[in-house]
Design a protein around this motif. Structure first.
Motif, PDB file in Angstrom:
ATOM      1  N   LEU A 106       0.827  -1.207   0.000  1.00 30.80           N
ATOM      2  CA  LEU A 106       0.000   0.000   0.000  1.00 30.80           C
ATOM      3  C   LEU A 106       0.866   1.264   0.000  1.00 30.80           C
ATOM      4  N   LEU A 107       1.835   1.310   0.886  1.00 33.27           N
ATOM      5  CA  LEU A 107       2.694   2.493   0.998  1.00 33.27           C
ATOM      6  C   LEU A 107       3.621   2.650  -0.205  1.00 33.27           C
ATOM      7  N   ASN A 108       4.212   1.550  -0.660  1.00 34.10           N
ATOM      8  CA  ASN A 108       5.126   1.632  -1.801  1.00 34.10           C
ATOM      9  C   ASN A 108       4.407   1.989  -3.096  1.00 34.10           C
ATOM     10  N   SER A 109       3.149   1.601  -3.205  1.00 35.54           N
ATOM     11  CA  SER A 109       2.372   1.941  -4.398  1.00 35.54           C
ATOM     12  C   SER A 109       2.058   3.428  -4.456  1.00 35.54           C
ATOM     13  N   ALA A 110       2.078   4.088  -3.307  1.00 40.48           N
ATOM     14  CA  ALA A 110       1.815   5.531  -3.251  1.00 40.48           C
ATOM     15  C   ALA A 110       3.067   6.356  -3.541  1.00 40.48           C
ATOM     16  N   VAL A 111       4.231   5.738  -3.483  1.00 38.88           N
ATOM     17  CA  VAL A 111       5.488   6.468  -3.673  1.00 38.88           C
ATOM     18  C   VAL A 111       5.544   7.196  -5.022  1.00 38.88           C
ATOM     19  N   PRO A 112       5.194   6.548  -6.145  1.00 36.98           N
ATOM     20  CA  PRO A 112       5.261   7.292  -7.421  1.00 36.98           C
ATOM     21  C   PRO A 112       4.381   8.546  -7.428  1.00 36.98           C
ATOM     22  N   ALA A 113       3.189   8.459  -6.845  1.00 36.14           N
ATOM     23  CA  ALA A 113       2.310   9.638  -6.787  1.00 36.14           C
ATOM     24  C   ALA A 113       2.929  10.730  -5.920  1.00 36.14           C
ATOM     25  N   ALA A 114       3.509  10.334  -4.810  1.00 41.04           N
ATOM     26  CA  ALA A 114       4.151  11.303  -3.916  1.00 41.04           C
ATOM     27  C   ALA A 114       5.341  11.973  -4.606  1.00 41.04           C
ATOM     28  N   LEU A 115       6.137  11.196  -5.325  1.00 43.40           N
ATOM     29  CA  LEU A 115       7.290  11.761  -6.041  1.00 43.40           C
ATOM     30  C   LEU A 115       6.840  12.696  -7.159  1.00 43.40           C
ATOM     31  N   LEU A 116       5.788  12.308  -7.872  1.00 43.18           N
ATOM     32  CA  LEU A 116       5.266  13.164  -8.934  1.00 43.18           C
ATOM     33  C   LEU A 116       4.743  14.479  -8.357  1.00 43.18           C
ATOM     34  N   ALA A 117       4.014  14.394  -7.258  1.00 46.02           N
ATOM     35  CA  ALA A 117       3.490  15.604  -6.610  1.00 46.02           C
ATOM     36  C   ALA A 117       4.634  16.484  -6.096  1.00 46.02           C
ATOM     37  N   TRP A 118       5.629  15.861  -5.493  1.00 46.07           N
ATOM     38  CA  TRP A 118       6.787  16.601  -4.978  1.00 46.07           C
ATOM     39  C   TRP A 118       7.515  17.328  -6.108  1.00 46.07           C
ATOM     40  N   ASP A 119       7.764  16.614  -7.198  1.00 42.19           N
ATOM     41  CA  ASP A 119       8.437  17.233  -8.339  1.00 42.19           C
ATOM     42  C   ASP A 119       7.586  18.339  -8.954  1.00 42.19           C
ATOM     43  N   ALA A 120       6.270  18.148  -8.981  1.00 46.99           N
ATOM     44  CA  ALA A 120       5.377  19.181  -9.521  1.00 46.99           C
ATOM     45  C   ALA A 120       5.427  20.438  -8.647  1.00 46.99           C
ATOM     46  N   LEU A 121       5.411  20.255  -7.341  1.00 44.68           N
ATOM     47  CA  LEU A 121       5.477  21.403  -6.429  1.00 44.68           C
ATOM     48  C   LEU A 121       6.777  22.177  -6.580  1.00 44.68           C
ATOM     49  N   ARG A 122       7.846  21.476  -6.886  1.00 42.98           N
ATOM     50  CA  ARG A 122       9.153  22.117  -7.036  1.00 42.98           C
ATOM     51  C   ARG A 122       9.432  22.557  -8.473  1.00 42.98           C
ATOM     52  N   GLY A 123       8.465  22.327  -9.382  1.00 43.87           N
ATOM     53  CA  GLY A 123       8.660  22.720 -10.772  1.00 43.87           C
ATOM     54  C   GLY A 123       9.701  21.885 -11.485  1.00 43.87           C
ATOM     55  N   GLN A 124       9.782  20.612 -11.141  1.00 38.47           N
ATOM     56  CA  GLN A 124      10.814  19.728 -11.679  1.00 38.47           C
ATOM     57  C   GLN A 124      10.250  18.686 -12.660  1.00 38.47           C
ATOM     58  N   LEU A 125       9.213  19.045 -13.407  1.00 38.02           N
ATOM     59  CA  LEU A 125       8.613  18.081 -14.330  1.00 38.02           C
ATOM     60  C   LEU A 125       9.041  18.301 -15.781  1.00 38.02           C
ATOM     61  N   GLY A 126      10.057  19.104 -15.988  1.00 36.49           N
ATOM     62  CA  GLY A 126      10.583  19.293 -17.332  1.00 36.49           C
ATOM     63  C   GLY A 126       9.932  20.441 -18.075  1.00 36.49           C
ATOM     64  N   ALA A 127      10.217  20.494 -19.376  1.00 34.86           N
ATOM     65  CA  ALA A 127       9.756  21.599 -20.220  1.00 34.86           C
ATOM     66  C   ALA A 127       8.242  21.583 -20.416  1.00 34.86           C
ATOM     67  N   ASN A 128       7.643  20.403 -20.421  1.00 37.20           N
ATOM     68  CA  ASN A 128       6.190  20.278 -20.583  1.00 37.20           C
ATOM     69  C   ASN A 128       5.648  19.462 -19.403  1.00 37.20           C
ATOM     70  N   PRO A 129       5.431  20.121 -18.266  1.00 35.39           N
ATOM     71  CA  PRO A 129       5.038  19.391 -17.057  1.00 35.39           C
ATOM     72  C   PRO A 129       3.713  18.651 -17.177  1.00 35.39           C
TER      73      PRO A 129
END
Length: 185
Positions: free
Chosen positions: A13-36
């Motif tokens: 359950l927790l490990n399956s949430a990791v990709p969503a958490a990382l995506l959200a974290w990167d989005a908050l920091r503006g780290q999703l590339g040229a076309n977020p």
């Protein structure tokens, strides 16, 4: 053994949430590339397909390896597949199509892979809704199992959606198709 099964379920359950958490974290920091938006759409789509395949992989694992203790994780993996597919669509609808129903439908008419992907998501809705123990009791085990065979339809729609989207380098869609064919067999 029950506490070990619960621990494994919590771990999944927790490990399956990791990709969503990382995506959200990167989005908050503006780290999703040229076309977020495109990055988020493609990432959630890939995650949905991965979790669909993982969901389908549980039964062969149980049968071949005798890992009966892993069976309760099928529901968690399936719900995460739905969660990522829904996120995939909602990011497309809200950020790419700016919440425009007409824009979304016209885009689907122009790009058939969007209709195929939407079909896959729609097929997953009754699967997610009926994933509770109470729904299994209400439907009866036999009818519930028949309904949940739609998982194969959702996975097939996901693979076709991905294959139609990619066009040039079909290695990943073909890899998913091959895995799906093995799991169907």
């Amino acid at each position: 053994m029950s506490s070990q099964i619960q621990f494994v379920k919590l771990l999944v359950l927790l490990n399956s949430a990791v990709p969503a958490a990382l995506l959200a974290w990167d989005a908050l920091r503006g780290q999703l590339g040229a076309n977020p938006t495109n990055f988020a759409i493609r990432t959630t789509g890939m995650l949905s397909l991965i979790f669909l395949v993982l969901t389908l992989l549980v039964t062969p694992l149980v049968r071949l390896a005798g890992w009966n203790w892993f069976t309760p994780n099928r529901r968690v993996l399936g719900l995460y597949a739905f969660f990522y597919a829904l996120a995939h669509f909602l990011i497309f609808f809200s950020l790419d199509r700016e919440l425009s129903l007409s824009g979304t439908f016209s885009e689907m008419a122009l790009r058939p892979y969007l209709a195929v992907g939407s079909l896959g998501l729609l097929v997953m809705v009754p699967l997610a809704v009926t994933s509770t123990n109470r729904m299994i009791q209400q439907l009866g085990t036999s009818r519930w199992k028949q309904l949940h065979r739609l998982t194969y339809v959702a996975a097939l729609a996901g693979v076709v959606h991905y294959g139609m989207l990619v066009k040039a380098d079909l290695r990943w869609p073909l890899a998913f198709a091959g895995i799906l064919l093995v799991l169907l067999g």
